[in-house]
Write a protein that holds these residues in place. Structure first.
Motif, PDB file in Angstrom:
ATOM      1  N   ILE A  76      -4.169 -32.134  18.598  1.00 46.22           N
ATOM      2  CA  ILE A  76      -4.826 -33.281  17.894  1.00 46.22           C
ATOM      3  C   ILE A  76      -6.183 -32.974  17.398  1.00 46.22           C
ATOM      4  O   ILE A  76      -6.603 -33.379  16.352  1.00 46.22           O
ATOM      5  N   LEU A  77      -7.237 -32.477  18.400  1.00 43.87           N
ATOM      6  CA  LEU A  77      -8.268 -31.978  18.068  1.00 43.87           C
ATOM      7  C   LEU A  77      -8.502 -31.091  16.972  1.00 43.87           C
ATOM      8  O   LEU A  77      -9.285 -31.148  15.953  1.00 43.87           O
ATOM      9  N   PHE A  78      -7.450 -30.028  16.867  1.00 48.12           N
ATOM     10  CA  PHE A  78      -7.458 -29.260  15.826  1.00 48.12           C
ATOM     11  C   PHE A  78      -7.210 -30.099  14.347  1.00 48.12           C
ATOM     12  O   PHE A  78      -7.822 -29.678  13.402  1.00 48.12           O
ATOM     13  N   ASN A  79      -6.229 -30.965  14.412  1.00 47.25           N
ATOM     14  CA  ASN A  79      -5.909 -31.613  13.424  1.00 47.25           C
ATOM     15  C   ASN A  79      -7.116 -32.709  12.759  1.00 47.25           C
ATOM     16  O   ASN A  79      -7.326 -32.585  11.313  1.00 47.25           O
ATOM     17  N   LYS A  80      -7.762 -32.964  13.710  1.00 47.02           N
ATOM     18  CA  LYS A  80      -9.010 -33.862  13.389  1.00 47.02           C
ATOM     19  C   LYS A  80     -10.097 -32.883  12.703  1.00 47.02           C
ATOM     20  O   LYS A  80     -10.606 -33.287  11.516  1.00 47.02           O
ATOM     21  N   TYR A  91     -13.790 -30.830   8.247  1.00 47.43           N
ATOM     22  CA  TYR A  91     -13.654 -29.665   7.576  1.00 47.43           C
ATOM     23  C   TYR A  91     -13.877 -30.500   6.166  1.00 47.43           C
ATOM     24  O   TYR A  91     -14.861 -29.741   5.329  1.00 47.43           O
ATOM     25  N   PRO A  92     -13.099 -31.210   5.634  1.00 41.91           N
ATOM     26  CA  PRO A  92     -13.620 -31.987   4.416  1.00 41.91           C
ATOM     27  C   PRO A  92     -14.760 -32.424   4.248  1.00 41.91           C
ATOM     28  O   PRO A  92     -15.606 -32.412   3.148  1.00 41.91           O
ATOM     29  N   VAL A 113     -15.598 -40.675  16.474  1.00 38.38           N
ATOM     30  CA  VAL A 113     -14.717 -41.611  17.294  1.00 38.38           C
ATOM     31  C   VAL A 113     -13.366 -41.326  17.770  1.00 38.38           C
ATOM     32  O   VAL A 113     -12.981 -41.339  18.819  1.00 38.38           O
ATOM     33  N   SER A 114     -12.735 -40.678  17.113  1.00 37.94           N
ATOM     34  CA  SER A 114     -11.339 -40.059  17.373  1.00 37.94           C
ATOM     35  C   SER A 114     -11.581 -39.020  18.403  1.00 37.94           C
ATOM     36  O   SER A 114     -10.675 -39.348  19.349  1.00 37.94           O
ATOM     37  N   TRP A 118      -7.131 -25.837   0.373  1.00 35.59           N
ATOM     38  CA  TRP A 118      -7.941 -25.599   1.389  1.00 35.59           C
ATOM     39  C   TRP A 118      -9.428 -26.463   1.097  1.00 35.59           C
ATOM     40  O   TRP A 118     -10.343 -26.438   1.762  1.00 35.59           O
ATOM     41  N   LEU A 119      -9.141 -26.976  -0.194  1.00 35.97           N
ATOM     42  CA  LEU A 119     -10.330 -27.846  -0.403  1.00 35.97           C
ATOM     43  C   LEU A 119     -10.356 -29.108   0.163  1.00 35.97           C
ATOM     44  O   LEU A 119     -11.186 -29.764   0.149  1.00 35.97           O
ATOM     45  N   TYR A 120      -9.097 -29.661   0.800  1.00 32.07           N
ATOM     46  CA  TYR A 120      -8.997 -30.757   1.437  1.00 32.07           C
ATOM     47  C   TYR A 120      -8.687 -30.480   2.897  1.00 32.07           C
ATOM     48  O   TYR A 120      -8.876 -31.478   3.751  1.00 32.07           O
ATOM     49  N   SER A 121      -8.236 -29.361   3.546  1.00 32.68           N
ATOM     50  CA  SER A 121      -7.815 -29.351   4.639  1.00 32.68           C
ATOM     51  C   SER A 121      -7.879 -27.774   5.290  1.00 32.68           C
ATOM     52  O   SER A 121      -7.731 -27.133   4.439  1.00 32.68           O
ATOM     53  N   LEU A 122      -7.882 -27.680   6.623  1.00 34.24           N
ATOM     54  CA  LEU A 122      -7.558 -26.174   7.055  1.00 34.24           C
ATOM     55  C   LEU A 122      -5.972 -26.138   7.368  1.00 34.24           C
ATOM     56  O   LEU A 122      -5.817 -24.915   7.525  1.00 34.24           O
TER      57      LEU A 122
END
Length: 354
Positions: free
Chosen positions: A72-76, A82-83, A133-134, A335-339
């Motif tokens: 979850i942390l990697f997703n956040k 990242y963006p 916050v997340s 990669w412009l929007y997410s890892l």
């Protein structure tokens, strides 16, 4: 659950409205004869950000049930931090390079604000706030084992303190946003089991619910608008009357969710679903698109009509980022929007086809 994308679509359009209207105002163009546009700008501010945080909190329990804390942390990090970093640096760099043409006064010092004072770099603070916050919520819930009532208590205390630091003009940077919005994220988690229960959808999408909520929504927005205008401060109610603001915001959120469920029930205004699905991608680039559109209209075509500028810039700020995102995905520039490389699954195809 189409209502989710409808709610996101409504929220992101309200966000764009505010940013574009204020961008036009900063050019020196007079908006005094369009008081109704400014009034709408004030009203929309009363609930649009809590709307996002509640909606995000609704899904945290479902995420924790499917993924480990680490995932979850990697997703956040991938989808929020990242963006935020990438597009903040990009926007600041463009504003510095094009300083003769834009109404933002940027310098190298602005790069330092990215981590500590995100509100000083325009709209991107929201992504950073939602990330913080997340992560904090996941940490306190999973590692500290704080039950929901403790989360709500902590959120309420932080929320009241955020009002205090605002009144005292204490700039806590990113910490303020955590304090101010943690309670709304926790409320989303509290309500998630009921909101996501399809057995309740019929009630949420009923016109009877609409009829009950409408007068409270109208009364709250009327007070919020008139009080802020009376005090000549668009943040007065939110800062000096935090409990009342929370009630107004929650009523506004409930009303928007009701509208979203009604739209889902009738499967109508389908373009709004597409806008909601792309809300993050619209968010990161809409200021660049709107600013470029405004400059072309004003300096290239001599257009100074505030309503016309607002409508054209709003449409462009919605449509162009969606086009850019889909072209980027097709070109392998995800990669412009997410890892995380996106998976074009059944849900996305259904939204696009609708």
């Amino acid at each position: 659950m189409a209502w989710i994308d409808y709610a996101r679509g409504i929220a992101i359009i309200l966000v764009l409205y505010r940013h574009i209207f204020e961008g036009i105002s900063r050019t020196g163009t007079s908006t005094t004869e369009y008081a109704w546009l400014e009034n709408a700008n004030i009203v929309f501010y009363s609930f649009r950000m809590p709307l996002f945080f509640i909606l995000s909190g609704v899904f945290i329990s479902r995420s924790l049930a499917k993924r480990t804390v680490g995932k979850i942390l990697f997703n956040k990090v991938s989808t929020l931090l990242y963006p935020y970093l990438l597009w903040s640096v990009l926007q600041i760099s463009l504003q510095i390079c094009l300083s003769r043409y834009v109404n933002a006064d940027r310098s190298l010092a602005d790069y330092g604000y990215i981590f500590l004072f995100p509100r000083r770099i325009d709209q991107f603070w929201y992504l950073y706030a939602l990330f913080n916050v997340s992560v904090l919520y996941v940490f306190t819930r999973q590692l500290l084992k704080m039950p929901i009532w403790q989360q709500l208590t902590a959120g309420a205390v932080l929320y009241i303190l955020s009002s205090y630091v605002s009144i005292k003009h204490i700039d806590l940077g990113f910490v303020y946003d955590i304090m101010h919005y943690y309670i709304f994220f926790a409320l989303g988690d509290l309500l998630s089991s009921r909101i996501l229960d399809k057995e309740n959808f019929r009630q949420y999408a009923s016109w009877k619910t609409f009829g009950w909520l409408l007068p409270f929504f109208m009364a709250g927005q009327y007070y919020f608008l008139t009080k802020d205008l009376q005090m000549n401060d668009n943040m007065y109610v939110e800062t000096y009357q935090p409990i009342l603001f929370a009630l107004i915001a929650l009523t506004g959120c409930a009303f928007m969710y009701n509208i979203s469920f009604i739209l889902q029930r009738y499967n109508t205004i389908k373009w709004l679903r597409i806008v909601g699905y792309h809300s993050l991608y619209i968010y990161v680039s809409h200021v660049l698109v709107a600013s470029a559109t405004r400059m072309v209209l004003m300096k290239g075509f001599g257009i100074t009509s505030v309503p016309l500028l607002l409508v054209i810039c709003l449409v462009m700020a919605v449509v162009v980022p969606i086009i850019i995102y889909n072209l980027a995905i097709r070109a392998g520039a995800w990669w412009l929007y997410s890892l995380e490389r996106p998976a074009v699954g059944k849900e996305k195809l259904q939204v696009q086809q609708s």
